[in-house]
Design a protein around this motif. Structure first.
Motif, PDB file in Angstrom:
ATOM      1  N   THR A 281      37.464  35.831  63.317  1.00  0.00           N
ATOM      2  CA  THR A 281      37.699  36.455  61.998  1.00  0.00           C
ATOM      3  C   THR A 281      38.324  37.840  62.181  1.00  0.00           C
ATOM      4  O   THR A 281      39.268  38.222  61.472  1.00  0.00           O
ATOM      5  CB  THR A 281      36.372  36.583  61.211  1.00  0.00           C
ATOM      6  OG1 THR A 281      35.792  35.292  61.101  1.00  0.00           O
ATOM      7  CG2 THR A 281      36.605  37.147  59.829  1.00  0.00           C
TER       8      THR A 281
ATOM      9  N   ASN B  59      33.057  22.318  56.487  1.00  0.00           N
ATOM     10  CA  ASN B  59      31.729  22.910  56.697  1.00  0.00           C
ATOM     11  C   ASN B  59      30.863  21.977  57.572  1.00  0.00           C
ATOM     12  O   ASN B  59      31.169  20.798  57.726  1.00  0.00           O
ATOM     13  CB  ASN B  59      31.059  23.150  55.341  1.00  0.00           C
ATOM     14  CG  ASN B  59      29.894  24.114  55.448  1.00  0.00           C
ATOM     15  OD1 ASN B  59      29.629  24.652  56.520  1.00  0.00           O
ATOM     16  ND2 ASN B  59      29.204  24.320  54.355  1.00  0.00           N
TER      17      ASN B  59
ATOM     18  N   SER C 205      28.874  29.924  53.615  1.00  0.00           N
ATOM     19  CA  SER C 205      28.236  28.842  52.875  1.00  0.00           C
ATOM     20  C   SER C 205      27.122  29.410  51.989  1.00  0.00           C
ATOM     21  O   SER C 205      26.908  30.632  51.963  1.00  0.00           O
ATOM     22  CB  SER C 205      27.703  27.778  53.833  1.00  0.00           C
ATOM     23  OG  SER C 205      27.236  26.659  53.130  1.00  0.00           O
TER      24      SER C 205
ATOM     25  N   GLY D 158      23.421  33.864  60.766  1.00  0.00           N
ATOM     26  CA  GLY D 158      23.884  35.140  61.320  1.00  0.00           C
ATOM     27  C   GLY D 158      24.667  35.977  60.319  1.00  0.00           C
ATOM     28  O   GLY D 158      25.320  36.955  60.710  1.00  0.00           O
TER      29      GLY D 158
HETATM   30  C1  HEM Z   1      25.786  28.189  60.191  1.00  0.00           C
HETATM   31  C2  HEM Z   1      29.872  30.601  59.072  1.00  0.00           C
HETATM   32  C3  HEM Z   1      28.661  34.105  62.233  1.00  0.00           C
HETATM   33  C4  HEM Z   1      24.699  31.604  63.489  1.00  0.00           C
HETATM   34  C5  HEM Z   1      26.997  28.558  59.639  1.00  0.00           C
HETATM   35  C6  HEM Z   1      27.703  27.783  58.641  1.00  0.00           C
HETATM   36  C7  HEM Z   1      28.840  28.458  58.325  1.00  0.00           C
HETATM   37  C8  HEM Z   1      28.862  29.659  59.115  1.00  0.00           C
HETATM   38  C9  HEM Z   1      29.898  28.041  57.309  1.00  0.00           C
HETATM   39  C10 HEM Z   1      27.257  26.410  58.100  1.00  0.00           C
HETATM   40  C11 HEM Z   1      26.473  26.572  56.832  1.00  0.00           C
HETATM   41  C12 HEM Z   1      26.064  25.265  56.208  1.00  0.00           C
HETATM   42  O1  HEM Z   1      25.601  24.367  56.906  1.00  0.00           O
HETATM   43  O2  HEM Z   1      26.224  25.095  54.984  1.00  0.00           O
HETATM   44  C13 HEM Z   1      29.914  31.747  59.854  1.00  0.00           C
HETATM   45  C14 HEM Z   1      30.970  32.734  59.822  1.00  0.00           C
HETATM   46  C15 HEM Z   1      30.631  33.720  60.717  1.00  0.00           C
HETATM   47  C16 HEM Z   1      29.358  33.347  61.308  1.00  0.00           C
HETATM   48  C17 HEM Z   1      32.211  32.651  58.937  1.00  0.00           C
HETATM   49  C18 HEM Z   1      31.353  34.988  61.099  1.00  0.00           C
HETATM   50  C19 HEM Z   1      32.381  35.508  60.516  1.00  0.00           C
HETATM   51  C20 HEM Z   1      27.450  33.771  62.796  1.00  0.00           C
HETATM   52  C21 HEM Z   1      26.686  34.599  63.688  1.00  0.00           C
HETATM   53  C22 HEM Z   1      25.577  33.874  64.067  1.00  0.00           C
HETATM   54  C23 HEM Z   1      25.640  32.605  63.378  1.00  0.00           C
HETATM   55  C24 HEM Z   1      27.066  36.024  64.130  1.00  0.00           C
HETATM   56  C25 HEM Z   1      24.431  34.224  64.982  1.00  0.00           C
HETATM   57  C26 HEM Z   1      24.114  35.354  65.407  1.00  0.00           C
HETATM   58  C27 HEM Z   1      24.666  30.464  62.709  1.00  0.00           C
HETATM   59  C28 HEM Z   1      23.626  29.447  62.803  1.00  0.00           C
HETATM   60  C29 HEM Z   1      23.922  28.484  61.840  1.00  0.00           C
HETATM   61  C30 HEM Z   1      25.153  28.907  61.195  1.00  0.00           C
HETATM   62  C31 HEM Z   1      22.453  29.444  63.790  1.00  0.00           C
HETATM   63  C32 HEM Z   1      23.114  27.235  61.501  1.00  0.00           C
HETATM   64  C33 HEM Z   1      22.203  27.541  60.316  1.00  0.00           C
HETATM   65  C34 HEM Z   1      21.296  26.378  59.922  1.00  0.00           C
HETATM   66  O3  HEM Z   1      21.648  25.231  60.124  1.00  0.00           O
HETATM   67  O4  HEM Z   1      20.215  26.663  59.390  1.00  0.00           O
HETATM   68  N1  HEM Z   1      27.714  29.699  59.911  1.00  0.00           N
HETATM   69  N2  HEM Z   1      28.970  32.141  60.769  1.00  0.00           N
HETATM   70  N3  HEM Z   1      26.780  32.580  62.615  1.00  0.00           N
HETATM   71  N4  HEM Z   1      25.562  30.110  61.728  1.00  0.00           N
HETATM   72 FE1  HEM Z   1      27.193  31.177  61.188  1.00  0.00          FE
END
Ligand code: HEM
Length: 483
Positions: free
Chosen positions: A300, A359, A423, A431
């Motif tokens: 990003t 997604n 989302s 995160g």
């Molecule tokens: C899930 C976007 C940064 C950890 C997701 C999902 C999206 C997303 C779209 C799926 C949501 C859904 O299932 O509806 C992003 C974007 C980020 C980013 C655009 C940065 C610009 C991060 C960071 C971390 C992280 C920095 C960890 C430190 C996770 C985890 C999930 C997740 C563990 C799974 C959540 C679950 O299933 O409960 N992220 N993310 N993400 N993200 Fe991120």
């Protein structure tokens, strides 16, 4: 037969699926997000796409997404189980692909650890600012040494990698010897590329078969090897922690692994049987945090730099705002409230880069009814955030970079509900808080310290390479110091 001719008739409409490969054949010649966009225009806001032989109900309407995934969140909290993930982690483990109490308890725990490590307070800001400052110093040193062409993505990459590494394992990577970072990053890249491939999206149930076919066998083997290397990296980190940790100490843990091991020890000591903080869960969770927390944010930021180079008037406006409210010092969260144009630039970069083309699929936890369609329990279902963020109904001129769309008539930044890069609902990005902190502090400070431009003769194409995320084609830039 059942899937294609009986089940399909009960589900919302969508493109005709071929046996075995479903609709994924279309992704061979057109990027997945473009295909889905095209089908949405044809079939409407509620449609069905077949990933291999698995039907996936896909929702494109913002209000309906909130009604389903937020108001009726528990019904959509399940996670589609993608069998290819088992190459990387045991099925149903970790934070992204687990379900039920295993997911709930580990997600809650991870969020608590993030808070204890200072998220939402100054402590996490300081961690991030340390990496921002290191990047600024490195760039200035390179400029003094006469560098005129920067492969800046590599620098953003290691900075963001260092932040997630310091949260999970307690230390950042060295810029002088990048071997360890490059090794760890390889598996993150592979997961993202492979996770977006046709093979992955088609072969849900046929993994074993493909593992023995000549071409796929090699890919499979390569991924297995790199996964083994990453597991070795994780085991090394956990082993070092185990060696040095005092499990009985009352001191606040300084990283995720330490917090996890102490929590595990406490539950074991209390005699809690079958608790969801197993060794496997620790490894899978670390893999998820590392991969989801590194590639997403670094990519990003790369898009943000590209957009401000391609839109010099936006770069100037951000810098004018910083000159008015900050000066040449480091920008902190206290400045955020004054930096409306910078906030709008971050938001617009996230919207236009539309990082996650499809997604992560959810699945229903009970029978539901959506716009008259009866959708049974365990159906794969998806809130398609990328079509929402490119929807002309919500963002007129959606393919243009226009931070002003997020400013009200008084010039104040606002984020409409249709801006949903992380989302929405109970499975929204874990995160998000950390990512928002990083995006703001890196964007504001880099734009405050430097002016970015193209290298003569090396135009930035901004071509989109779509896999599980959307990355820019390789690019270089020129940088000059502002203050
Ligand atoms: C899930 C976007 C940064 C950890 C997701 C999902 C999206 C997303 C779209 C799926 C949501 C859904 O299932 O509806 C992003 C974007 C980020 C980013 C655009 C940065 C610009 C991060 C960071 C971390 C992280 C920095 C960890 C430190 C996770 C985890 C999930 C997740 C563990 C799974 C959540 C679950 O299933 O409960 N992220 N993310 N993400 N993200 Fe991120």
């Amino acid at each position: 037969f059942h899937f294609y001719f009986i089940r399909r008739r009960q589900l919302p409409p969508g493109p005709f699926p071929f046996p075995f490969i479903g609709n994924t054949y279309s992704f061979a010649h057109t990027p997945i997000d473009t295909c889905v966009q095209k089908w949405k225009d044809e079939y409407g806001d509620v449609m069905t796409v077949f990933m291999g032989h698995v039907p996936m109900v896909t929702i494109h309407d913002s209000k309906l997404i909130y009604d389903m995934f937020v108001k009726d969140g528990d019904a959509y909290i399940g996670r589609a189980q993608q069998r290819w993930n088992e190459i990387f982690r045991p099925a149903h483990t970790g934070l992204i692909f687990s379900e039920g109490s295993l997911w709930r308890d580990n997600r809650r725990f991870a969020l608590q650890v993030f808070r204890n490590l200072g998220l939402g307070r100054n402590i996490m800001q300081e961690r991030v600012l340390d990496d921002v400052t290191l990047l600024i110093d490195f760039t200035k040193k390179e400029l003094n040494a006469g560098t005129t062409e920067f492969n800046f993505f590599d620098e953003l990459d290691i900075s963001v990698g260092s932040i997630i590494n310091s949260i999970t394992f307690g230390y950042r990577f060295s810029r002088d010897n990048r071997t360890e970072f490059i090794k760890a990053k390889k598996i993150a890249t592979e997961q993202v590329l492979f996770g977006g491939s046709i093979l992955y999206r088609t072969m849900e149930e046929h993994r074993e078969l493909f593992r023995y076919l000549p071409f796929f066998r090699d890919t499979y083997q390569m991924i297995m090897n790199h996964t083994a290397e990453f597991t070795e990296f994780l085991s090394g980190q956990v082993a070092t922690h185990r060696k040095n940790i005092d499990l009985e100490s009352d001191e606040e843990p300084t990283d995720y692994v330490e917090a996890y091991l102490k929590h595990q020890h406490k539950l074991d000591k209390e005699g809690v049987k079958d608790h969801p903080f197993s060794e496997t869960q620790l490894y899978s969770g670390l893999l998820d945090l590392w991969v989801a927390g590194q590639e997403t944010t670094a990519t990003t930021l790369a898009w943000m730099v590209i957009y401000i180079i391609q839109n010099p008037e936006v770069q100037k406006k951000c810098q004018a705002e910083m000159d008015e409210f900050v000066g040449d010092r480091i920008v902190t969260l206290d400045d955020k409230v004054n930096l409306n144009y910078v906030n709008a630039t971050v938001a617009e970069s996230q919207r236009l880069c539309n990082l996650v083309p499809i997604n992560v699929p959810h699945r229903t936890t009970r029978d539901v009814e959506i716009r008259g369609y009866k959708i049974p329990k365990h159906t794969v279902i998806l809130n398609q955030i990328s079509t929402v963020m490119y929807d002309e109904r919500y963002f007129p001129g959606a393919k243009t970079f226009k931070p002003e769309r997020f400013l009200d008539e008084k010039g104040k930044f606002f984020a409409p509900p249709e801006l949903m890069p992380f989302s929405v609902g109970k499975r929204a990005c874990l995160g998000e808080g950390l990512a928002r902190l990083e995006l703001f502090l890196f964007t504001a400070n880099l734009l405050n310290q430097f002016k970015f431009g193209e290298v003569p003769g090396k135009p930035i194409t901004g071509e989109r390479i779509v896999s599980a995320t959307t990355a820019p084609a390789p690019w270089v830039c020129s940088i000059s110091v502002r203050h």
